[in-house]
Design an enzyme around this catalytic site. Structure first.
Site, PDB file in Angstrom:
ATOM      1  N   GLU A 183     -20.106  46.436  58.575  1.00 42.72           N
ATOM      2  CA  GLU A 183     -20.578  45.228  60.058  1.00 42.72           C
ATOM      3  C   GLU A 183     -19.828  46.124  61.406  1.00 42.72           C
ATOM      4  O   GLU A 183     -18.719  46.483  61.235  1.00 42.72           O
ATOM      5  CB  GLU A 183     -20.123  44.612  60.130  1.00 42.72           C
ATOM      6  CG  GLU A 183     -20.011  43.075  61.280  1.00 42.72           C
ATOM      7  CD  GLU A 183     -19.621  41.533  60.868  1.00 42.72           C
ATOM      8  OE1 GLU A 183     -19.341  41.703  60.096  1.00 42.72           O
ATOM      9  OE2 GLU A 183     -19.775  40.622  62.261  1.00 42.72           O
TER      10      GLU A 183
ATOM     11  N   CYS B 220     -20.134  37.414  54.774  1.00 44.06           N
ATOM     12  CA  CYS B 220     -20.838  39.120  53.965  1.00 44.06           C
ATOM     13  C   CYS B 220     -21.465  38.119  52.998  1.00 44.06           C
ATOM     14  O   CYS B 220     -22.561  39.175  53.063  1.00 44.06           O
ATOM     15  CB  CYS B 220     -20.034  40.163  55.349  1.00 44.06           C
ATOM     16  SG  CYS B 220     -19.881  39.531  57.240  1.00 44.06           S
TER      17      CYS B 220
ATOM     18  N   LYS C  41     -24.575  47.639  59.772  1.00 47.85           N
ATOM     19  CA  LYS C  41     -25.432  46.687  60.117  1.00 47.85           C
ATOM     20  C   LYS C  41     -24.750  45.398  61.065  1.00 47.85           C
ATOM     21  O   LYS C  41     -23.688  45.415  60.988  1.00 47.85           O
ATOM     22  CB  LYS C  41     -25.378  45.146  58.785  1.00 47.85           C
ATOM     23  CG  LYS C  41     -24.067  44.709  58.104  1.00 47.85           C
ATOM     24  CD  LYS C  41     -24.335  44.091  56.904  1.00 47.85           C
ATOM     25  CE  LYS C  41     -23.131  43.508  56.544  1.00 47.85           C
ATOM     26  NZ  LYS C  41     -22.106  42.797  57.694  1.00 47.85           N
TER      27      LYS C  41
ATOM     28  N   VAL D  36     -16.334  42.071  51.346  1.00 42.67           N
ATOM     29  CA  VAL D  36     -15.778  41.025  51.743  1.00 42.67           C
ATOM     30  C   VAL D  36     -16.576  40.863  53.266  1.00 42.67           C
ATOM     31  O   VAL D  36     -17.427  41.237  53.392  1.00 42.67           O
ATOM     32  CB  VAL D  36     -14.282  41.489  52.067  1.00 42.67           C
ATOM     33  CG1 VAL D  36     -13.154  42.168  51.154  1.00 42.67           C
ATOM     34  CG2 VAL D  36     -13.524  42.828  53.387  1.00 42.67           C
ATOM     35  N   THR D  37     -15.992  39.242  53.314  1.00 37.47           N
ATOM     36  CA  THR D  37     -15.147  38.064  52.710  1.00 37.47           C
ATOM     37  C   THR D  37     -16.407  37.596  51.995  1.00 37.47           C
ATOM     38  O   THR D  37     -17.848  37.131  51.927  1.00 37.47           O
ATOM     39  CB  THR D  37     -14.731  37.409  53.841  1.00 37.47           C
ATOM     40  OG1 THR D  37     -15.672  37.132  54.634  1.00 37.47           O
ATOM     41  CG2 THR D  37     -13.680  38.196  54.172  1.00 37.47           C
TER      42      THR D  37
ATOM     43  N   ASP E  59     -18.982  45.411  53.471  1.00 37.22           N
ATOM     44  CA  ASP E  59     -17.963  46.248  53.970  1.00 37.22           C
ATOM     45  C   ASP E  59     -16.545  46.116  53.495  1.00 37.22           C
ATOM     46  O   ASP E  59     -15.810  45.318  54.434  1.00 37.22           O
ATOM     47  CB  ASP E  59     -17.634  44.448  55.968  1.00 37.22           C
ATOM     48  CG  ASP E  59     -19.726  44.233  55.909  1.00 37.22           C
ATOM     49  OD1 ASP E  59     -20.027  44.781  55.944  1.00 37.22           O
ATOM     50  OD2 ASP E  59     -19.852  42.921  56.857  1.00 37.22           O
TER      51      ASP E  59
ATOM     52  N   GLN F 269     -25.982  25.094  39.457  1.00 35.85           N
ATOM     53  CA  GLN F 269     -28.317  24.512  39.355  1.00 35.85           C
ATOM     54  C   GLN F 269     -28.287  25.903  39.027  1.00 35.85           C
ATOM     55  O   GLN F 269     -29.234  26.214  38.796  1.00 35.85           O
ATOM     56  CB  GLN F 269     -28.153  24.411  41.149  1.00 35.85           C
ATOM     57  CG  GLN F 269     -27.629  23.298  41.595  1.00 35.85           C
ATOM     58  CD  GLN F 269     -28.671  22.610  42.918  1.00 35.85           C
ATOM     59  OE1 GLN F 269     -29.398  22.501  43.021  1.00 35.85           O
ATOM     60  NE2 GLN F 269     -28.063  23.249  43.792  1.00 35.85           N
TER      61      GLN F 269
HETATM   62  N1  TIU Z   1     -18.043  41.060  56.636  1.00 38.46           N
HETATM   63  C1  TIU Z   1     -17.535  39.874  57.026  1.00 38.46           C
HETATM   64  O1  TIU Z   1     -17.321  39.899  55.758  1.00 38.46           O
HETATM   65  N2  TIU Z   1     -17.549  39.479  58.256  1.00 38.46           N
HETATM   66  C2  TIU Z   1     -16.714  38.661  58.093  1.00 38.46           C
HETATM   67  O2  TIU Z   1     -16.575  38.693  60.148  1.00 38.46           O
HETATM   68  N3  TIU Z   1     -15.650  38.316  57.631  1.00 38.46           N
HETATM   69  C3  TIU Z   1     -14.936  36.862  58.133  1.00 38.46           C
HETATM   70  O3  TIU Z   1     -14.605  35.799  56.954  1.00 38.46           O
HETATM   71  N4  TIU Z   1     -14.671  37.222  59.456  1.00 38.46           N
END
Ligand code: TIU
Length: 223
Positions: A75, A165, A132, A160-161, A27, A205
């Protein structure tokens, strides 16, 4: 695995089998990293994600030079939002909701300008692109089929993030039996403390979810 490279990593060296390893970049979209997109609509300071761009570009260059499989995810939702659960659209009362018109087109909708991957990290011909509808890269996608067809067993993660995701996708991959390595500089969160804690919880762990490594160590091992 005798044919594997040992990548310096935490909690211990990551065994990377060259023919069975793919890079998966999660993403790296304008919607999350530029002002006016979904990330900003949720109230985030999107500049916190910018430091991941150059390391992701370096990772892409590394895998492309080797000719190894590269996968990009976005996304995104269908323009009619039929794949967007109402709970996801309504959550958090953002200024702009998924599907609303923003400065880069409709928020988090497939094909809109804001939904594109940043030019610095953009896919090139031959690379796999996955749209996705969820946070996880395996949820309602053909990612697992693609990985199985290519004989991929090990995944190097970036994007990210970190705690949303990326971590969700890494946990999905871990449950499916993939060995997963997250590159520390090539991921960012809107919350620096969340990034740090996510790296720790992944490798705690004995590597309960997977490994983390420094980009320079991966680059040196693959040089
Ligand atoms: N790609 C992803 O991490 N989608 C999010 O909505 N991340 C947020 O941190 N909001």
């Amino acid at each position: 695995m005798s044919d594997s490279l040992a990548i310096p990593a935490q909690p211990y060296p990551f065994p990377l089998p060259p023919g069975r390893t793919a890079l998966i970049v999660i993403d790296m979209q304008r919607d999350f990293i530029e002002p006016g997109g979904f990330g900003a609509a949720l109230g985030n300071d999107v500049s916190t994600l910018v430091p991941a761009i150059e390391p992701v570009a370096r990772l892409l260059a590394l895998f492309r030079k080797r000719g190894w499989l590269v996968i990009h995810t976005r996304e995104s939702h269908r323009p009619d939002l039929s794949d967007c659960p109402p709970a996801k659209r309504q959550r958090g009362k953002p200024g702009l909701r998924i599907g609303d018109d923003g400065p880069m087109g409709r928020i988090l909708v497939r094909g809109e300008a804001g939904n594109a991957i940043l030019p610095a990290c953009a896919p090139i011909p031959g690379e796999i692109e996955i749209d996705k509808p969820g946070k996880g890269a395996f949820y309602h996608t053909d990612l697992q089929t693609i990985l199985e067809a290519r004989g991929v067993t090990h995944l190097v993660f970036a994007g990210v993030t970190t705690e949303v995701c990326v971590q969700t996708s890494m946990r999905e991959a871990n449950d499916r039996g993939y060995e997963c390595l997250l590159v520390e500089e090539a991921t960012e969160s809107y919350f620096p403390a969340f990034k740090a804690t996510t790296l720790e919880m992944i490798r705690a762990q004995g590597g309960i979810v997977g490994w983390t490594a420094r980009l320079a160590d991966l680059e040196a091992a693959l040089a």
